[in-house]
Design a protein around this motif. Structure first.
Motif, PDB file in Angstrom:
ATOM      1  N   LEU A  57      -5.331   9.835   1.627  1.00 41.65           N
ATOM      2  CA  LEU A  57      -6.445   9.504   2.510  1.00 41.65           C
ATOM      3  C   LEU A  57      -6.343  10.211   3.862  1.00 41.65           C
ATOM      4  O   LEU A  57      -7.117   9.931   4.777  1.00 41.65           O
ATOM      5  CB  LEU A  57      -6.509   7.986   2.733  1.00 41.65           C
ATOM      6  CG  LEU A  57      -6.836   7.131   1.512  1.00 41.65           C
ATOM      7  CD1 LEU A  57      -6.754   5.650   1.854  1.00 41.65           C
ATOM      8  CD2 LEU A  57      -8.232   7.469   0.975  1.00 41.65           C
ATOM      9  N   ASN A  58      -5.363  11.119   3.967  1.00 41.90           N
ATOM     10  CA  ASN A  58      -5.130  11.873   5.213  1.00 41.90           C
ATOM     11  C   ASN A  58      -4.838  10.955   6.397  1.00 41.90           C
ATOM     12  O   ASN A  58      -5.324  11.152   7.512  1.00 41.90           O
ATOM     13  CB  ASN A  58      -6.330  12.772   5.543  1.00 41.90           C
ATOM     14  CG  ASN A  58      -6.508  13.893   4.541  1.00 41.90           C
ATOM     15  OD1 ASN A  58      -5.521  14.493   4.099  1.00 41.90           O
ATOM     16  ND2 ASN A  58      -7.748  14.162   4.167  1.00 41.90           N
ATOM     17  N   LYS A  59      -4.027   9.940   6.161  1.00 46.18           N
ATOM     18  CA  LYS A  59      -3.600   9.015   7.213  1.00 46.18           C
ATOM     19  C   LYS A  59      -2.084   9.126   7.389  1.00 46.18           C
ATOM     20  O   LYS A  59      -1.351   9.294   6.417  1.00 46.18           O
ATOM     21  CB  LYS A  59      -3.958   7.562   6.862  1.00 46.18           C
ATOM     22  CG  LYS A  59      -5.435   7.355   6.511  1.00 46.18           C
ATOM     23  CD  LYS A  59      -6.341   7.601   7.708  1.00 46.18           C
ATOM     24  CE  LYS A  59      -7.794   7.341   7.342  1.00 46.18           C
ATOM     25  NZ  LYS A  59      -8.717   7.623   8.461  1.00 46.18           N
TER      26      LYS A  59
ATOM     27  N   GLY B  94     -13.181   1.014   3.677  1.00 39.63           N
ATOM     28  CA  GLY B  94     -14.139   2.001   3.219  1.00 39.63           C
ATOM     29  C   GLY B  94     -13.626   3.422   3.191  1.00 39.63           C
ATOM     30  O   GLY B  94     -14.336   4.328   2.737  1.00 39.63           O
ATOM     31  N   ASP B  95     -12.379   3.663   3.670  1.00 40.21           N
ATOM     32  CA  ASP B  95     -11.806   5.008   3.555  1.00 40.21           C
ATOM     33  C   ASP B  95     -11.665   5.361   2.077  1.00 40.21           C
ATOM     34  O   ASP B  95     -11.249   4.529   1.261  1.00 40.21           O
ATOM     35  CB  ASP B  95     -10.418   5.056   4.223  1.00 40.21           C
ATOM     36  CG  ASP B  95     -10.508   5.006   5.732  1.00 40.21           C
ATOM     37  OD1 ASP B  95     -11.573   5.330   6.271  1.00 40.21           O
ATOM     38  OD2 ASP B  95      -9.497   4.643   6.367  1.00 40.21           O
ATOM     39  N   PHE B  96     -11.975   6.607   1.705  1.00 37.00           N
ATOM     40  CA  PHE B  96     -11.833   7.000   0.300  1.00 37.00           C
ATOM     41  C   PHE B  96     -11.691   8.511   0.202  1.00 37.00           C
ATOM     42  O   PHE B  96     -11.975   9.255   1.145  1.00 37.00           O
ATOM     43  CB  PHE B  96     -13.048   6.529  -0.531  1.00 37.00           C
ATOM     44  CG  PHE B  96     -14.276   7.350  -0.312  1.00 37.00           C
ATOM     45  CD1 PHE B  96     -14.605   8.388  -1.180  1.00 37.00           C
ATOM     46  CD2 PHE B  96     -15.113   7.104   0.780  1.00 37.00           C
ATOM     47  CE1 PHE B  96     -15.732   9.160  -0.987  1.00 37.00           C
ATOM     48  CE2 PHE B  96     -16.253   7.865   0.972  1.00 37.00           C
ATOM     49  CZ  PHE B  96     -16.563   8.901   0.092  1.00 37.00           C
ATOM     50  N   THR B  97     -11.263   8.925  -0.982  1.00 33.69           N
ATOM     51  CA  THR B  97     -11.186  10.344  -1.290  1.00 33.69           C
ATOM     52  C   THR B  97     -11.506  10.520  -2.767  1.00 33.69           C
ATOM     53  O   THR B  97     -11.263   9.614  -3.581  1.00 33.69           O
ATOM     54  CB  THR B  97      -9.794  10.917  -0.961  1.00 33.69           C
ATOM     55  OG1 THR B  97      -9.789  12.332  -1.183  1.00 33.69           O
ATOM     56  CG2 THR B  97      -8.715  10.283  -1.831  1.00 33.69           C
TER      57      THR B  97
ATOM     58  N   ILE C 161       0.873  -1.176   0.000  1.00 33.20           N
ATOM     59  CA  ILE C 161       0.000   0.000   0.000  1.00 33.20           C
ATOM     60  C   ILE C 161       0.909   1.225   0.000  1.00 33.20           C
ATOM     61  O   ILE C 161       1.571   1.503   0.998  1.00 33.20           O
ATOM     62  CB  ILE C 161      -0.928   0.024   1.232  1.00 33.20           C
ATOM     63  CG1 ILE C 161      -1.826  -1.217   1.221  1.00 33.20           C
ATOM     64  CG2 ILE C 161      -1.758   1.294   1.254  1.00 33.20           C
ATOM     65  CD1 ILE C 161      -2.787  -1.276   2.395  1.00 33.20           C
ATOM     66  N   PRO C 162       0.996   1.950  -1.106  1.00 32.48           N
ATOM     67  CA  PRO C 162       1.959   3.051  -1.218  1.00 32.48           C
ATOM     68  C   PRO C 162       1.743   4.126  -0.153  1.00 32.48           C
ATOM     69  O   PRO C 162       0.605   4.392   0.273  1.00 32.48           O
ATOM     70  CB  PRO C 162       1.689   3.612  -2.627  1.00 32.48           C
ATOM     71  CG  PRO C 162       0.991   2.519  -3.349  1.00 32.48           C
ATOM     72  CD  PRO C 162       0.218   1.766  -2.334  1.00 32.48           C
ATOM     73  N   ARG C 163       2.840   4.748   0.267  1.00 30.73           N
ATOM     74  CA  ARG C 163       2.764   5.845   1.243  1.00 30.73           C
ATOM     75  C   ARG C 163       1.915   6.992   0.688  1.00 30.73           C
ATOM     76  O   ARG C 163       1.232   7.690   1.442  1.00 30.73           O
ATOM     77  CB  ARG C 163       4.179   6.332   1.561  1.00 30.73           C
ATOM     78  CG  ARG C 163       4.220   7.485   2.567  1.00 30.73           C
ATOM     79  CD  ARG C 163       5.646   7.917   2.823  1.00 30.73           C
ATOM     80  NE  ARG C 163       6.388   6.902   3.524  1.00 30.73           N
ATOM     81  CZ  ARG C 163       6.437   6.803   4.862  1.00 30.73           C
ATOM     82  NH1 ARG C 163       5.748   7.647   5.610  1.00 30.73           N
ATOM     83  NH2 ARG C 163       7.144   5.861   5.446  1.00 30.73           N
TER      84      ARG C 163
END
Length: 614
Positions: free
Chosen positions: A415-417, A426-429, A407-409
């Motif tokens: 995703l503001n993580k 379910g996180d999305f942008t 999962i790329p940085r």
């Protein structure tokens, strides 16, 4: 285990030798006999004199100092008397008076020169008070003086003169007093700072409560040190009543036991016996409350049971830590060494008080070393915890670095993580990006002539060549598609076209090497399209992945497929061309309009003909 015991023994021997070394070579101290202290041949250059020996108490012979109070009773009234034969030139002499319980009046040759509290023959009229003080004696021109100390005690369990009085020149006595005050101040400051440090350590790392309890223990001991011995508290607050001070002495002692019991329980929970800890804590808190609110006589009455509780817990704590030492728990050797040293100093003081041996008073030193040893135990506990934390942190960082390859940085940032552990299903942008598809031409034909091992080696060497180019142009690889790449460029579309041009150069060099090695040259097709998309996580709780959902992806994939139809290497959509910040930099050529599956309106297709104009 035996190595820890040897280290502890060496610590004890070294400390005792250091503490006793100052007493080597001192002159023999004169001793009072039959109520007379003969100093006629003494020289003050030899040092001060402890006024120990046989005095008289109400006319009867009496040993001073003594814990027997007044004729064997701790409470009562009496007058101590001693005749002192002075050496020549004995002007400016002074007396260092220790704690005398609990009120006294001192006179020389019938003249009262010092008082502390109010001496009385009955409990109703006396006022208790005690503190160490320097008393200047009127000895000028005299060869002997008659010293009388009238004392009374109706409140404390110890009465009369139970510490040695010291006689010397005013300068000598002031030096002794100053050194004692400095030592007590140092002891208070060092132990108080230990307490603050360990309490602070707990508040910044509250998982382990052992530092908190040890910090509270240190604070109780430090407060008690100001109320006893040199009574530094009374130097700051001289008008505080004796009752406040004595209640503070015993209350802090009781709370110190409570804190230390909890400390041992939390330090080695696997070896502690919880009911013993509860019993000690309950007894300590009860005695502290009684000291604070009940009549002072209750303190005296319950002191012996409390001391038995204290002794019992000391034995229990040694057994507990002994078990920890046997199992090679960290810090157990220091704990045992410090405790044994403390008990040894207490034993030496008991021997000194009962047999009047010429030994230094070591309890305060033993207490300090004991606390220092326990502080080192807690420090080692924190050091081990910190080392473990660092190890886990390094392992976690390694895991995160490994996961970033899946999962790329950049996905985390979009995703503001801050960490991969924050990502939830379910996180999305939603945003506008350029989608970049690359595919190896005729991979099926190439793979048929290679073994499985050679297939993987070829694919990885090919993809390894183009991944860094994508990152160098501010894009990131979203997926590896077996024989291809899907990449995303969040910035201006110019970066995706620049990456495609750089890949042309890299492929030429790559093919030159393959041809020289006797291998077939490789070709690729690239499709680039810009538009809105949704980037997020899909899957289920045990397995999820990041992905992009949008017609933009389908269009870019379709453009890559059209490179085969038109026999070209890089096709770009009209939407991408329209969004270029610097279109003048790139050579493009309109090819056709093509309808993409799922879209009614055809898209314009452009060929990135050759290198940029720059």
């Amino acid at each position: 285990m035996f190595l820890h015991i040897r280290k502890s023994a060496v610590l004890i021997i070294f400390c005792l030798c250091s503490m006793c070394s100052t007493h080597v070579g001192q002159s023999q101290n004169p001793v009072a006999s039959a109520g007379i202290l003969d100093l006629s041949v003494w020289s003050w250059d030899q040092g001060t004199v402890l006024m120990d020996g046989e005095w008289t108490l109400d006319g009867a012979p009496w040993e001073v100092p003594s814990t027997k109070g007044f004729h064997g009773a701790p409470m009562g009234h009496g007058t101590y008397q001693l005749k002192i034969k002075l050496p020549e030139n004995s002007s400016d002499l002074a007396l260092l008076s220790p704690l005398v319980g609990t009120a006294f009046s001192l006179s020389v040759d019938g003249q009262t020169i010092a008082k502390e509290g109010v001496v009385s023959h009955s409990p109703d009229t006396g006022t208790p008070s005690y503190r160490p003080r320097i008393i200047l004696l009127p000895t000028a021109g005299k060869t002997e003086i008659n010293l009388a100390i009238e004392a009374s005690n109706w409140d404390d369990q110890f009465g009369g003169i139970y510490y040695s009085l010291t006689l010397g020149t005013l300068e000598q006595i002031q030096t002794i007093r100053t050194q004692a005050v400095i030592w007590e101040a140092f002891l208070f400051g060092a132990i108080f700072l230990m307490g603050l440090y360990h309490c602070g350590s707990f508040f910044f790392r509250s998982q382990n409560r052992a530092p908190l309890w040890f910090g509270l223990f240190c604070l109780m001991i430090s407060f008690r040190s100001t109320l006893y011995s040199e009574t530094l508290f009374l130097e700051i607050f001289p008008n505080v009543s004796w009752y406040f001070v004595i209640r503070g002495v015993y209350a802090t002692m009781a709370l110190a036991l409570v804190s230390f019991a909890a400390f041992v329980d939390r330090l080695y929970p696997q070896f502690s016996f919880r009911p013993a800890t509860f019993l000690t804590v309950f007894g300590g808190i009860s005695y502290a409350v009684i000291n604070l609110v009940a009549p002072i006589v209750w303190t005296t009455t319950l002191l012996v049971p409390f001391q038995l509780l204290l002794l019992s817990f000391g034995v229990y704590s040694l057994i507990t830590v002994g078990r920890a030492l046997f199992h090679k728990e960290p810090g157990a050797g220091l704990f045992v060494g410090g405790t044994l040293l403390f008990l040894l100093t207490v034993l030496l003081d008991i021997i000194k008080s009962h047999f009047f041996w010429d030994l230094p008073s070591l309890v305060n030193v033993g207490t300090f070393i004991f606390l220092l040893a326990q502080s080192l135990v807690v420090a080692r506990l924190f050091a081990n915890a910190f080392a473990t934390s660092e190890m886990h942190s390094a392992a976690l960082e390694k895991v995160n670095s490994s996961l970033e390859r899946f999962i790329p940085r950049e996905v985390l940032g979009l995703l503001n993580k801050k960490s991969i552990t924050e990502i939830a299903l379910g996180d999305f942008t939603e945003m506008r990006m350029t989608v970049f598809f690359l595919d190896i031409r005729n991979f099926t034909g190439l793979s048929e002539s290679m073994s499985p091992k050679e297939n993987f080696k070829f694919i990885n060497s090919f993809l390894k060549l183009f991944g860094p180019i994508i990152r160098d142009h501010n894009g990131f690889v979203d997926k590896y598609l077996g024989d291809g790449i899907m990449a995303l460029f969040p910035g201006p579309p110019d970066e995706s076209l620049a990456a495609a041009i750089a890949m042309r150069h890299a492929l030429r060099e790559y093919n030159d090497g393959r041809v020289r090695g006797g291998y077939q040259a490789v070709e690729f097709g690239i499709g680039i399209h810009t538009g809105p998309l949704m980037l997020g996580t899909i899957g289920e709780n045990r397995r999820m992945d990041s992905t992009v959902i949008s017609d933009t992806v389908n269009a870019a994939s379709r453009l890559e497929g059209l490179t085969k139809k038109y026999s070209v290497d890089v096709l770009v959509s009209g939407a991408t061309i329209e969004n270029l910040e610097h279109p003048e930099v790139f050579y493009t050529k309109f090819i056709a309009e093509e309808t993409v599956k799922g879209k009614l309106k055809p898209i314009e297709v452009f060929l990135l003909t050759h290198d940029s104009k720059n």
